[in-house]
Motif scaffolding. Structure first.
Motif, PDB file in Angstrom:
ATOM      1  N   ASN A 119      -6.981 -11.040   5.953  1.00  0.00           N
ATOM      2  CA  ASN A 119      -6.019 -12.272   5.525  1.00  0.00           C
ATOM      3  C   ASN A 119      -5.196 -12.899   6.540  1.00  0.00           C
ATOM      4  O   ASN A 119      -4.872 -13.968   6.647  1.00  0.00           O
ATOM      5  N   PHE A 120      -4.616 -12.166   7.534  1.00  0.00           N
ATOM      6  CA  PHE A 120      -3.653 -12.550   8.496  1.00  0.00           C
ATOM      7  C   PHE A 120      -3.880 -12.012   9.774  1.00  0.00           C
ATOM      8  O   PHE A 120      -3.530 -11.131  10.397  1.00  0.00           O
ATOM      9  N   PRO A 121      -5.270 -12.526  10.611  1.00  0.00           N
ATOM     10  CA  PRO A 121      -5.612 -12.029  11.848  1.00  0.00           C
ATOM     11  C   PRO A 121      -4.631 -12.131  12.832  1.00  0.00           C
ATOM     12  O   PRO A 121      -4.743 -11.754  13.906  1.00  0.00           O
ATOM     13  N   GLN A 122      -3.750 -13.148  12.875  1.00  0.00           N
ATOM     14  CA  GLN A 122      -2.793 -13.355  13.939  1.00  0.00           C
ATOM     15  C   GLN A 122      -1.682 -12.348  14.038  1.00  0.00           C
ATOM     16  O   GLN A 122      -0.955 -12.278  14.993  1.00  0.00           O
ATOM     17  N   VAL A 123      -1.726 -11.197  12.964  1.00  0.00           N
ATOM     18  CA  VAL A 123      -0.627 -10.284  13.153  1.00  0.00           C
ATOM     19  C   VAL A 123      -1.108  -9.206  13.949  1.00  0.00           C
ATOM     20  O   VAL A 123      -2.247  -8.782  14.097  1.00  0.00           O
ATOM     21  N   LYS A 124      -0.274  -8.791  14.831  1.00  0.00           N
ATOM     22  CA  LYS A 124      -0.333  -7.758  15.783  1.00  0.00           C
ATOM     23  C   LYS A 124       0.140  -6.566  15.051  1.00  0.00           C
ATOM     24  O   LYS A 124       1.196  -6.373  14.703  1.00  0.00           O
ATOM     25  N   ILE A 125      -1.084  -5.662  14.956  1.00  0.00           N
ATOM     26  CA  ILE A 125      -0.902  -4.573  14.087  1.00  0.00           C
ATOM     27  C   ILE A 125      -0.740  -3.203  15.327  1.00  0.00           C
ATOM     28  O   ILE A 125      -1.661  -3.067  16.138  1.00  0.00           O
ATOM     29  N   ILE A 126       0.327  -2.671  15.075  1.00  0.00           N
ATOM     30  CA  ILE A 126       0.535  -1.305  15.937  1.00  0.00           C
ATOM     31  C   ILE A 126       0.251  -0.231  15.135  1.00  0.00           C
ATOM     32  O   ILE A 126       1.054   0.082  14.227  1.00  0.00           O
ATOM     33  N   LYS A 127      -0.577   0.950  15.389  1.00  0.00           N
ATOM     34  CA  LYS A 127      -0.938   2.031  14.611  1.00  0.00           C
ATOM     35  C   LYS A 127       0.164   3.064  14.976  1.00  0.00           C
ATOM     36  O   LYS A 127       0.531   3.520  16.192  1.00  0.00           O
ATOM     37  N   GLY A 128       0.619   3.477  13.823  1.00  0.00           N
ATOM     38  CA  GLY A 128       1.918   4.755  13.643  1.00  0.00           C
ATOM     39  C   GLY A 128       0.849   6.115  13.523  1.00  0.00           C
ATOM     40  O   GLY A 128      -0.556   5.969  13.091  1.00  0.00           O
ATOM     41  N   ASP A 129       1.564   7.236  13.725  1.00  0.00           N
ATOM     42  CA  ASP A 129       1.275   8.340  13.584  1.00  0.00           C
ATOM     43  C   ASP A 129       1.134   9.146  12.255  1.00  0.00           C
ATOM     44  O   ASP A 129       1.075  10.255  11.968  1.00  0.00           O
ATOM     45  N   GLY A 130       1.943   8.346  11.379  1.00  0.00           N
ATOM     46  CA  GLY A 130       2.509   8.811   9.854  1.00  0.00           C
ATOM     47  C   GLY A 130       3.710   9.403   9.981  1.00  0.00           C
ATOM     48  O   GLY A 130       3.880  10.004   8.836  1.00  0.00           O
ATOM     49  N   ASN A 131       4.368   9.680  10.946  1.00  0.00           N
ATOM     50  CA  ASN A 131       5.659  10.064  11.090  1.00  0.00           C
ATOM     51  C   ASN A 131       6.839   9.276  11.775  1.00  0.00           C
ATOM     52  O   ASN A 131       7.778   9.876  12.272  1.00  0.00           O
ATOM     53  N   LEU A 132       6.477   8.025  11.681  1.00  0.00           N
ATOM     54  CA  LEU A 132       7.546   6.825  12.135  1.00  0.00           C
ATOM     55  C   LEU A 132       8.567   6.854  11.085  1.00  0.00           C
ATOM     56  O   LEU A 132       9.823   6.688  11.374  1.00  0.00           O
ATOM     57  N   PHE A 133       8.233   6.523   9.873  1.00  0.00           N
ATOM     58  CA  PHE A 133       9.087   6.113   8.974  1.00  0.00           C
ATOM     59  C   PHE A 133       9.708   4.863   9.287  1.00  0.00           C
ATOM     60  O   PHE A 133       9.283   4.150  10.220  1.00  0.00           O
ATOM     61  N   TRP A 134      10.838   4.233   8.485  1.00  0.00           N
ATOM     62  CA  TRP A 134      11.245   2.924   8.686  1.00  0.00           C
ATOM     63  C   TRP A 134      12.052   2.728  10.109  1.00  0.00           C
ATOM     64  O   TRP A 134      11.459   1.825  10.907  1.00  0.00           O
ATOM     65  N   SER A 135      13.010   3.772  10.275  1.00  0.00           N
ATOM     66  CA  SER A 135      13.770   3.091  11.678  1.00  0.00           C
ATOM     67  C   SER A 135      12.951   3.452  12.920  1.00  0.00           C
ATOM     68  O   SER A 135      12.874   2.245  13.545  1.00  0.00           O
ATOM     69  N   ARG A 136      11.939   4.497  12.879  1.00  0.00           N
ATOM     70  CA  ARG A 136      11.256   4.511  14.262  1.00  0.00           C
ATOM     71  C   ARG A 136      10.089   3.646  14.182  1.00  0.00           C
ATOM     72  O   ARG A 136       9.510   3.224  15.189  1.00  0.00           O
ATOM     73  N   GLY A 137       9.776   3.313  13.085  1.00  0.00           N
ATOM     74  CA  GLY A 137       8.629   2.007  12.730  1.00  0.00           C
ATOM     75  C   GLY A 137       9.234   0.866  13.461  1.00  0.00           C
ATOM     76  O   GLY A 137       8.493   0.063  14.246  1.00  0.00           O
ATOM     77  N   MET A 138      10.318   0.431  13.225  1.00  0.00           N
ATOM     78  CA  MET A 138      10.897  -0.823  13.503  1.00  0.00           C
ATOM     79  C   MET A 138      11.127  -0.715  15.056  1.00  0.00           C
ATOM     80  O   MET A 138      10.850  -1.618  15.573  1.00  0.00           O
ATOM     81  N   TYR A 139      11.643   0.469  15.280  1.00  0.00           N
ATOM     82  CA  TYR A 139      11.736   0.612  16.786  1.00  0.00           C
ATOM     83  C   TYR A 139      10.621   0.404  17.566  1.00  0.00           C
ATOM     84  O   TYR A 139      10.631  -0.310  18.656  1.00  0.00           O
ATOM     85  N   THR A 140       9.575   1.110  17.074  1.00  0.00           N
ATOM     86  CA  THR A 140       8.253   0.811  17.732  1.00  0.00           C
ATOM     87  C   THR A 140       7.892  -0.661  17.858  1.00  0.00           C
ATOM     88  O   THR A 140       7.189  -1.127  18.941  1.00  0.00           O
ATOM     89  N   ALA A 141       7.839  -1.308  16.691  1.00  0.00           N
ATOM     90  CA  ALA A 141       7.415  -2.738  16.692  1.00  0.00           C
ATOM     91  C   ALA A 141       8.368  -3.479  17.596  1.00  0.00           C
ATOM     92  O   ALA A 141       7.929  -4.268  18.346  1.00  0.00           O
ATOM     93  N   TRP A 142       9.604  -3.304  17.682  1.00  0.00           N
ATOM     94  CA  TRP A 142      10.526  -4.121  18.458  1.00  0.00           C
ATOM     95  C   TRP A 142      10.388  -3.882  20.063  1.00  0.00           C
ATOM     96  O   TRP A 142      10.493  -4.676  20.712  1.00  0.00           O
ATOM     97  N   LYS A 143      10.145  -2.446  20.191  1.00  0.00           N
ATOM     98  CA  LYS A 143       9.845  -2.088  21.806  1.00  0.00           C
ATOM     99  C   LYS A 143       8.758  -3.035  22.239  1.00  0.00           C
ATOM    100  O   LYS A 143       8.838  -3.333  23.476  1.00  0.00           O
ATOM    101  N   GLU A 144       7.579  -3.339  21.426  1.00  0.00           N
ATOM    102  CA  GLU A 144       6.420  -3.893  21.765  1.00  0.00           C
ATOM    103  C   GLU A 144       7.053  -5.496  21.850  1.00  0.00           C
ATOM    104  O   GLU A 144       6.368  -6.238  22.774  1.00  0.00           O
ATOM    105  N   ALA A 145       7.492  -5.839  21.020  1.00  0.00           N
ATOM    106  CA  ALA A 145       8.072  -7.278  20.922  1.00  0.00           C
ATOM    107  C   ALA A 145       8.977  -7.892  22.031  1.00  0.00           C
ATOM    108  O   ALA A 145       8.754  -9.050  22.383  1.00  0.00           O
TER     109      ALA A 145
END
Length: 277
Positions: free
Chosen positions: A50-76
């Protein structure tokens, strides 16, 4: 104006898709960095379709909110963006949301943080945004109001702020990453404002992290130490960082006491304070 939008998600496919739909209908050319923390409900596949323009970053299932946002921001931050927009995937944005964020941002001359007020689906009450120094939830007002304890549901952060205090602290696992970032900004003389009115609607997630009811002592402490609980080591780090060593020790002692005491005793003393709302 270049905006990087940061999200993290896990097994909320329909909510995530609805959120992205509302976002792209308003800002069709924004760059989205989304961490999928190992969803099993087909979230990534649906986003790609539906939104192929989105850059998807795969997590390992143990990031949860804060570390997930940190991971996205580190890439951005590898890109050159003027603003970074935090976005919870369980909100749907109003058409004027960006305009309201930018008007409020102008109060701090693009050198502040703006946290959007989020209301419930019935538009009867404010759910999130942030609280003042007395921990009272900020309400709509004619002017932006200063926030002390920030909620991270929809937050606009300019590049200036990132240059001064960096991105989310990766020490935080799920909870407190947003509050910590707001307090860190304030301690560095950067103001945190609310929007004047709600800019999205969403879901209430007010459940108690510090104590689990109707269970065994072992299960209660297992929940306390889980990412969705209130891990003492992270709490100690947070409180020592912002309120000092004595306050940190006092809180951890208190945290252990209310978990060691039986349900009836805690209920007798504190009533419904530590029950899910």
């Amino acid at each position: 104006m270049k905006i990087a939008v940061l999200l993290t998600c896990f097994n909320r496919k329909n909510k995530t898709l609805a959120c992205l739909k509302s976002l792209f209908s308003i800002i069709p050319n924004c760059h989205v960095y989304l961490v999928d923390d190992k969803s099993t409900d087909g979230t990534s596949e649906a986003i790609k379709q539906n939104f192929p323009q989105v850059k998807i970053i795969k997590g390992d299932g143990n990031l949860f909110w804060s570390r997930g946002m940190y991971t996205a921001w580190k890439e951005a931050i590898k890109g050159c963006y003027d603003f970074y927009l935090w976005l919870n995937d369980d909100v749907e944005l109003y058409p004027f949301f960006l305009q309201e964020l930018m008007v409020c941002m102008s109060y701090g001359k693009n050198k502040c943080i703006v946290s959007g007020l989020i209301e419930d689906f019935e538009k009867t009450k404010i759910l999130y945004g942030g609280s003042d120094k007395n921990k009272k939830l900020v309400q709509p007002n004619k002017y932006p109001q200063e926030i002390t304890f920030m909620n991270g549901n929809v937050v606009l952060v300019p590049a200036y702020v990132v240059s001064k205090i960096g991105i989310i602290d990766p020490v935080f696992h799920h909870d407190l990453g947003d509050v910590d970032y707001g307090l860190t900004a304030i301690e560095n003389h950067i103001k945190v404002y609310s929007t004047r009115e709600p800019i999205a609607f969403g879901y209430s997630n007010h459940f108690c992290r510090v104590r689990k009811w109707n269970t065994t002592l072992i299960q209660r402490f297992k929940k306390l130490y889980s990412p969705l609980g209130s891990p003492p080591s992270i709490n100690f780090y947070f409180r020592r960082k912002h309120f000092g060593l004595i306050k940190a020790i006092e809180f951890i002692a208190y945290l252990y006491v209310i978990n060691l005491l039986p349900d009836f005793f805690v209920e007798k003393i504190f009533g419904n304070t530590y029950k899910d709302k």
